[in-house]
Motif scaffolding. Sequence first.
Motif, mmCIF file in Angstrom:
data_model
loop_
_atom_site.group_PDB
_atom_site.id
_atom_site.type_symbol
_atom_site.label_atom_id
_atom_site.label_comp_id
_atom_site.label_asym_id
_atom_site.label_seq_id
_atom_site.Cartn_x
_atom_site.Cartn_y
_atom_site.Cartn_z
ATOM 1 N N GLN A 97 -10.747 -42.922 45.432
ATOM 2 C CA GLN A 97 -9.325 -42.584 45.473
ATOM 3 C C GLN A 97 -8.767 -42.623 44.055
ATOM 4 O O GLN A 97 -9.269 -43.334 43.187
ATOM 5 C CB GLN A 97 -8.558 -43.572 46.360
ATOM 6 N N LEU A 98 -7.697 -41.828 43.820
ATOM 7 C CA LEU A 98 -7.069 -41.840 42.510
ATOM 8 C C LEU A 98 -6.522 -43.227 42.205
ATOM 9 O O LEU A 98 -5.868 -43.841 43.048
ATOM 10 C CB LEU A 98 -5.932 -40.820 42.461
ATOM 11 N N ALA A 99 -6.776 -43.728 41.016
ATOM 12 C CA ALA A 99 -6.310 -45.055 40.618
ATOM 13 C C ALA A 99 -5.410 -44.926 39.403
ATOM 14 O O ALA A 99 -5.817 -44.430 38.353
ATOM 15 C CB ALA A 99 -7.502 -45.952 40.296
ATOM 16 N N ASP A 100 -4.168 -45.338 39.567
ATOM 17 C CA ASP A 100 -3.180 -45.219 38.496
ATOM 18 C C ASP A 100 -1.960 -46.027 38.900
ATOM 19 O O ASP A 100 -1.858 -46.514 40.034
ATOM 20 C CB ASP A 100 -2.791 -43.743 38.304
ATOM 21 N N ASN A 101 -1.019 -46.168 37.958
ATOM 22 C CA ASN A 101 0.282 -46.705 38.337
ATOM 23 C C ASN A 101 0.938 -45.707 39.275
ATOM 24 O O ASN A 101 1.223 -44.571 38.885
ATOM 25 C CB ASN A 101 1.168 -46.904 37.102
ATOM 26 N N GLY A 102 1.167 -46.112 40.508
ATOM 27 C CA GLY A 102 1.791 -45.218 41.480
ATOM 28 C C GLY A 102 3.303 -45.286 41.392
ATOM 29 O O GLY A 102 3.881 -45.381 40.313
ATOM 30 N N LYS A 103 3.947 -45.249 42.527
ATOM 31 C CA LYS A 103 5.398 -45.289 42.600
ATOM 32 C C LYS A 103 5.921 -46.630 42.086
ATOM 33 O O LYS A 103 5.394 -47.688 42.427
ATOM 34 C CB LYS A 103 5.823 -45.103 44.060
ATOM 35 N N ALA A 104 6.961 -46.575 41.232
ATOM 36 C CA ALA A 104 7.630 -47.808 40.807
ATOM 37 C C ALA A 104 8.368 -48.398 42.000
ATOM 38 O O ALA A 104 9.103 -47.690 42.697
ATOM 39 C CB ALA A 104 8.583 -47.523 39.664
ATOM 40 N N LEU A 105 8.173 -49.695 42.235
ATOM 41 C CA LEU A 105 8.775 -50.343 43.404
ATOM 42 C C LEU A 105 9.954 -51.237 43.037
ATOM 43 O O LEU A 105 11.014 -51.172 43.654
ATOM 44 C CB LEU A 105 7.716 -51.169 44.129
ATOM 45 N N VAL A 106 9.748 -52.078 42.024
ATOM 46 C CA VAL A 106 10.755 -53.080 41.668
ATOM 47 C C VAL A 106 10.806 -53.246 40.151
ATOM 48 O O VAL A 106 9.772 -53.227 39.483
ATOM 49 C CB VAL A 106 10.426 -54.452 42.321
ATOM 50 N N ILE A 107 12.016 -53.419 39.622
ATOM 51 C CA ILE A 107 12.216 -53.789 38.222
ATOM 52 C C ILE A 107 12.635 -55.257 38.190
ATOM 53 O O ILE A 107 13.577 -55.658 38.882
ATOM 54 C CB ILE A 107 13.319 -52.938 37.559
ATOM 55 N N GLU A 108 11.932 -56.059 37.398
ATOM 56 C CA GLU A 108 12.260 -57.481 37.266
ATOM 57 C C GLU A 108 12.527 -57.811 35.797
ATOM 58 O O GLU A 108 11.852 -57.288 34.908
ATOM 59 C CB GLU A 108 11.108 -58.343 37.777
ATOM 60 N N SER A 109 13.515 -58.675 35.569
ATOM 61 C CA SER A 109 13.838 -59.046 34.194
ATOM 62 C C SER A 109 14.629 -60.345 34.178
ATOM 63 O O SER A 109 15.225 -60.743 35.196
ATOM 64 C CB SER A 109 14.648 -57.939 33.519
ATOM 65 N N ASN A 110 14.657 -60.986 33.018
ATOM 66 C CA ASN A 110 15.599 -62.067 32.780
ATOM 67 C C ASN A 110 16.882 -61.434 32.246
ATOM 68 O O ASN A 110 16.832 -60.537 31.397
ATOM 69 C CB ASN A 110 15.048 -63.069 31.763
ATOM 70 N N PHE A 111 18.009 -61.871 32.750
ATOM 71 C CA PHE A 111 19.285 -61.255 32.391
ATOM 72 C C PHE A 111 20.173 -62.338 31.776
ATOM 73 O O PHE A 111 20.488 -63.339 32.421
ATOM 74 C CB PHE A 111 19.945 -60.665 33.639
ATOM 75 N N GLN A 112 20.571 -62.127 30.528
ATOM 76 C CA GLN A 112 21.363 -63.113 29.807
ATOM 77 C C GLN A 112 22.626 -62.458 29.256
ATOM 78 O O GLN A 112 22.586 -61.361 28.705
ATOM 79 C CB GLN A 112 20.536 -63.710 28.661
ATOM 80 N N TYR A 113 23.757 -63.144 29.415
ATOM 81 C CA TYR A 113 25.015 -62.615 28.876
ATOM 82 C C TYR A 113 25.993 -63.765 28.658
ATOM 83 O O TYR A 113 25.813 -64.868 29.184
ATOM 84 C CB TYR A 113 25.627 -61.577 29.826
ATOM 85 N N THR A 114 27.027 -63.484 27.864
ATOM 86 C CA THR A 114 28.064 -64.474 27.573
ATOM 87 C C THR A 114 29.419 -63.918 27.984
ATOM 88 O O THR A 114 29.746 -62.765 27.684
ATOM 89 C CB THR A 114 28.074 -64.834 26.080
ATOM 90 N N LEU A 115 30.188 -64.743 28.653
ATOM 91 C CA LEU A 115 31.505 -64.343 29.139
ATOM 92 C C LEU A 115 32.563 -65.207 28.455
ATOM 93 O O LEU A 115 32.475 -66.432 28.452
ATOM 94 C CB LEU A 115 31.560 -64.530 30.658
#
Length: 291
Positions: free
Chosen positions: A206-224
């Motif tokens: 079977q074709l092997a590669d990065n398929g469909k993007a499912l989730v984006i994860e990150s650390n999120f930092q900001y100042t208010l």
Amino acid sequence: MKIKLLTLLLFSSAFVLAQKSAESTGTTSTKSIIDLSEALQGQLITLELESNGGYTGASMQFTCKNKINKPLRIRIPQGQLIAPQDSSLQTLVIAQEQLISVSAKVPFIGKLRTFCTEAGDLSPGLGDKFSVAAMAPDRLCKLLKMLTEKGKLEQESAQAAVWSVSNGRHLGGISDQEVKQFAAELLGKTPPPYHIKYKITEAPRQLADNGKALVIESNFQYTLEKDDKLSLILYDSNNKQIKVLEKDAPAKAGEHRSGLKVEVWNLDSGKYYLRLKKKNGGVVKEMEVEF
């Protein structure tokens, strides 16, 4: 004076004889280990490579037969490429160096840890035949060396990093920050501040590669600066609002750190923008993502 000279001559003769004896018996370590390519070119051995199915982990079985009448020590180098007989299959790279001893009469049978270097080609199936090809490019060899030294060969990030270096796949597919940074430096790129979880298939033939993007994860930092109500909104590259991830959430003044997880499986690939906005519409933070 004659006694000293005679002693020196006897010592020199013994040293020369010891050197010759070591070379003839193969006990000199630098001369007893032969690189795989040298052994094959010199027709000292034959090597049969057969897939166990798949492209990562111990995916390749090999049988090494000695063709001369004395034992051999063979170095199978990290970074050695092995090519399939069927060109629709992936070329693999040996992930970890092996040193094997092959007797004059009994073949050596072992397994090789590999990675795929050709995302988008077919994954090898059980019994598919391979042969030794060239060495991998220098930057891929450097990546494999780093993964080995850091004990990260078995991580999910390892194959993602190999695809980034060998096939230009997105660095966001690498979850390990240290591996991502190293791969980015090899490529002369800036590592993205997020991780993309892809749908990946590792099934024989079977074709092997990065398929469909499912989730984006990150650390999120900001100042208010002061208390407010915040909304987190996803926009596309045309500044069209795609989805509201959070609406008018109360937030206290100060520095904020949190994890961010955005499902994108239902979106087309491309460039998007995450914007954290105040109640009055002012942008507190923007992060570009691409998948």
